[in-house]
Design a protein around this motif. Structure first.
Motif, PDB file in Angstrom:
ATOM      1  N   THR A  15       1.725 -45.697 -24.044  1.00 26.85           N
ATOM      2  CA  THR A  15       3.370 -45.126 -24.236  1.00 26.85           C
ATOM      3  C   THR A  15       3.351 -43.992 -23.166  1.00 26.85           C
ATOM      4  N   GLN A  16       2.291 -43.706 -22.446  1.00 23.27           N
ATOM      5  CA  GLN A  16       2.564 -42.483 -21.446  1.00 23.27           C
ATOM      6  C   GLN A  16       1.172 -42.420 -20.551  1.00 23.27           C
ATOM      7  N   ARG A  24      -1.959 -42.351 -23.253  1.00 22.19           N
ATOM      8  CA  ARG A  24      -1.702 -41.988 -24.420  1.00 22.19           C
ATOM      9  C   ARG A  24      -1.160 -43.373 -25.150  1.00 22.19           C
ATOM     10  N   PRO A  50       3.140 -47.814 -18.665  1.00 25.59           N
ATOM     11  CA  PRO A  50       3.608 -47.623 -19.782  1.00 25.59           C
ATOM     12  C   PRO A  50       4.156 -48.977 -20.394  1.00 25.59           C
TER      13      PRO A  50
END
Length: 73
Positions: A15-16, A24, A50
């Motif tokens: 996601t990040q 993440r 991501p």
């Protein structure tokens, strides 16, 4: 023989992207963990962005941290 016998392997989505090759990752179970890139992935210069689907190896001692071991195509 695996280095870490007790490690759990789960799948998720990045996601990040954070500093120092940390990411993440939102796991399929709904949890979110911090993960760093495994040495073999660094060796072959695999790019992780991501949205990529990855396999994360979680330590049995701290389930909030893990290691990215595989990126699906």
């Amino acid at each position: 023989m695996a280095k870490e016998e007790g490690a759990f392997e789960v799948e998720g989505v990045v996601t990040q992207a954070l500093a120092n090759t940390r990411f993440r990752v939102k796991l399929d179970t709904g949890d979110e963990v911090m993960a760093h890139v495994a040495g073999r992935m660094r060796k072959f210069f695999l790019r992780i962005v991501p949205g990529d689907r990855v396999k994360v190896e979680l330590s049995p001692y701290d389930l909030s941290k893990g290691r990215l071991v595989y990126r699906e195509r």
